[in-house]
Scaffold this active site. Structure first.
Site, short mmCIF file in Angstrom:
data_model
loop_
_atom_site.label_atom_id
_atom_site.label_comp_id
_atom_site.label_asym_id
_atom_site.label_seq_id
_atom_site.Cartn_x
_atom_site.Cartn_y
_atom_site.Cartn_z
N ASP A 29 -6.57 46.45 8.32
CA ASP A 29 -7.94 46.60 7.84
C ASP A 29 -8.63 45.24 7.72
OD1 ASP A 29 -5.96 46.15 5.82
OD2 ASP A 29 -7.44 46.51 4.27
N GLY A 31 -10.11 43.38 9.75
CA GLY A 31 -11.35 43.15 10.49
C GLY A 31 -12.58 43.18 9.59
N VAL A 32 -12.52 44.00 8.53
CA VAL A 32 -13.62 44.04 7.56
C VAL A 32 -13.54 42.82 6.64
CG1 VAL A 32 -14.51 45.26 5.53
CG2 VAL A 32 -13.94 46.54 7.60
N TYR A 146 -3.31 44.83 -6.76
CA TYR A 146 -3.14 43.39 -6.83
C TYR A 146 -3.70 42.82 -8.14
CZ TYR A 146 -2.32 43.62 -1.78
OH TYR A 146 -1.82 43.91 -0.54
N ARG A 148 -5.65 40.25 -9.71
CA ARG A 148 -6.56 39.19 -9.27
C ARG A 148 -7.78 39.16 -10.18
NH1 ARG A 148 -6.69 40.37 -2.72
NH2 ARG A 148 -4.55 39.68 -2.30
N LYS A 177 1.48 49.60 -3.24
CA LYS A 177 1.72 48.34 -2.54
C LYS A 177 1.33 47.22 -3.48
CE LYS A 177 -0.06 45.45 1.22
NZ LYS A 177 -0.95 45.39 2.42
N GLY A 202 2.75 41.57 2.27
CA GLY A 202 3.15 40.37 2.98
C GLY A 202 2.42 39.14 2.51
N GLY A 203 1.16 39.32 2.07
CA GLY A 203 0.37 38.17 1.64
C GLY A 203 -0.04 37.31 2.81
N GLY A 230 0.82 42.92 6.91
CA GLY A 230 -0.18 42.81 7.94
C GLY A 230 0.01 41.60 8.82
N ARG A 231 -0.54 40.46 8.39
CA ARG A 231 -0.53 39.25 9.22
C ARG A 231 0.87 38.77 9.56
NH1 ARG A 231 -4.87 36.22 5.50
NH2 ARG A 231 -3.98 37.75 4.07
#
Length: 267
Positions: A29, A31-32, A146, A148, A177, A202-203, A230-231
Site C-alpha cells: 500500500d 504507493g499512497v 503502531y 506513534r 500487525k 518489517g519497518g 513490505g519493503r
C-alpha cells in the site's frame, strides 16, 4: 483459529492457507504513503514474483486490485491511508469501505492505526465501526497497530507495542500487525497478552538479509503467527527467493542457515 462466523473461518483459511496457522503477507500500500518506489513500479510483475515464491497474501489499495490479477494467493484490501506529503501523516483516513472491498473480491481488509497520535480517537472510532461491519459480512480484519505519537519515546518498547496490539484485539481485529520489540523474551509477552494472531512488521528496509532472517527466527520463537513485511520483501533483488526463504522459516521451521542456502539458489 475458529470463529463463530463461518464466513470469517473460510476467508481466514485463504490468508492462513497452511495447517500451521501462520502466514506471510506482503503489504504494498506504499504507493499512497510514499509513492511509486522501487519494487512496486510494476505491480503485476511484483505480485507474480511473490506468488511464485509462495506468499500467502498480498495487501494493496482498491485501485490496484482493479488492475492486477492475484492468482493462488489471499487478497487483503487496505481501507485507510495518508501520504507523506501531508504535514500530519499519522492521521490515517478511511478511503475504502468494507462493502467495496467485498465487491472487489477481498479475502480480508486492513486498517492502519497510529496509537498515540493526536487523531487516535478518530482512528479508533473507525476501527470499531469497521470491525462491526466485518463481523456482519464475515470478513477478517487485519489491524496494523503502531505506537506513534508525541508521548511515544520508543516505538519498539514492550509496553507501547503490547498496549497497541491489545487495543486492536480489544476493538475487534482478527489479526494484528505490529512492531517487533527486539528480543524473544519481550515479544513473547506481547503475543501472550494478545488473544489474536500477531504478525511482525518489517519497518524500514533492513541493511542486510541477516537482520531479516534473525528477526523472523526470533519473532516466531516468541509466538508470532508470521510476517507482514513490505519493503524488506518487495525491494529485494530477487523477490521470489526472499519469499521462498522466509516461507521455509515460517511454515517449515527452517533455520537461518537453511534460509540462507535458499537465498543462494539460482533464480
Amino acid at each position: 483459529m475458529k470463529y463463530l462466523n463461518q464466513g470469517k473461518n473460510r476467508r481466514m483459511k485463504r490468508i492462513f492457507q497452511q495447517k500451521d496457522n501462520r502466514a506471510i503477507i506482503v503489504p504494498m500500500d506504499h504507493g499512497v504513503t510514499i509513492g511509486p518506489v522501487f519494487g512496486i513500479i510494476n505491480m503485476q510483475q511484483t505480485i507474480d514474483q511473490l506468488v511464485k515464491g509462495g506468499v500467502d497474501a498480498v495487501l494493496v489499495h482498491k485501485g490496484i486490485v482493479k488492475r492486477v490479477d492475484t492468482p493462488d494467493t489471499g487478497l487483503i484490501v487496505m481501507l485507510n491511508g495518508i501520504s507523506n506529503l501531508n504535514p500530519n501523516m499519522n492521521n490515517k483516513v478511511q478511503v475504502c469501505s468494507v462493502q467495496e472491498a467485498i465487491r472487489l473480491g477481498a479475502d480480508a481488509v486492513s486498517l492502519h492505526i497510529n496509537v498515540g497520535a493526536p487523531e487516535e480517537d478518530k482512528m479508533l472510532s473507525t476501527l470499531g465501526k469497521v470491525a462491526e461491519e466485518c463481523d456482519q459480512f464475515g470478513l477478517p480484519l487485519l489491524a496494523m497497530m503502531y505506537p506513534r505519537g508525541p508521548k511515544i519515546t520508543n516505538e519498539h518498547s514492550l509496553e507501547a507495542v503490547a498496549h497497541a496490539a491489545r487495543i486492536g484485539a480489544e476493538l475487534g481485529a482478527d489479526i494484528i500487525k505490529t512492531n517487533y520489540t527486539g528480543s524473544i523474551e519481550s515479544f513473547k509477552q506481547v503475543t501472550e497478552s494478545c488473544p489474536v494472531p500477531i504478525l511482525i512488521a518489517g519497518g524500514p528496509k533492513c541493511k542486510s538479509v541477516e537482520d531479516i532472517l534473525q528477526t523472523t527466527n526470533d519473532a516466531l520463537k516468541a509466538g508470532a503467527a508470521g510476517l507482514s513485511m513490505g519493503r524488506n520483501i518487495f525491494q529485494w533483488e530477487n523477490q521470489t527467493l526472499i519469499v521462498k526463504a522466509l516461507s521455509a522459516m515460517v511454515h517449515k521451521g527452517a533455520s537461518i542457515e537453511q534460509a540462507q542456502k535458499i537465498l543462494g539458489e539460482k533464480p
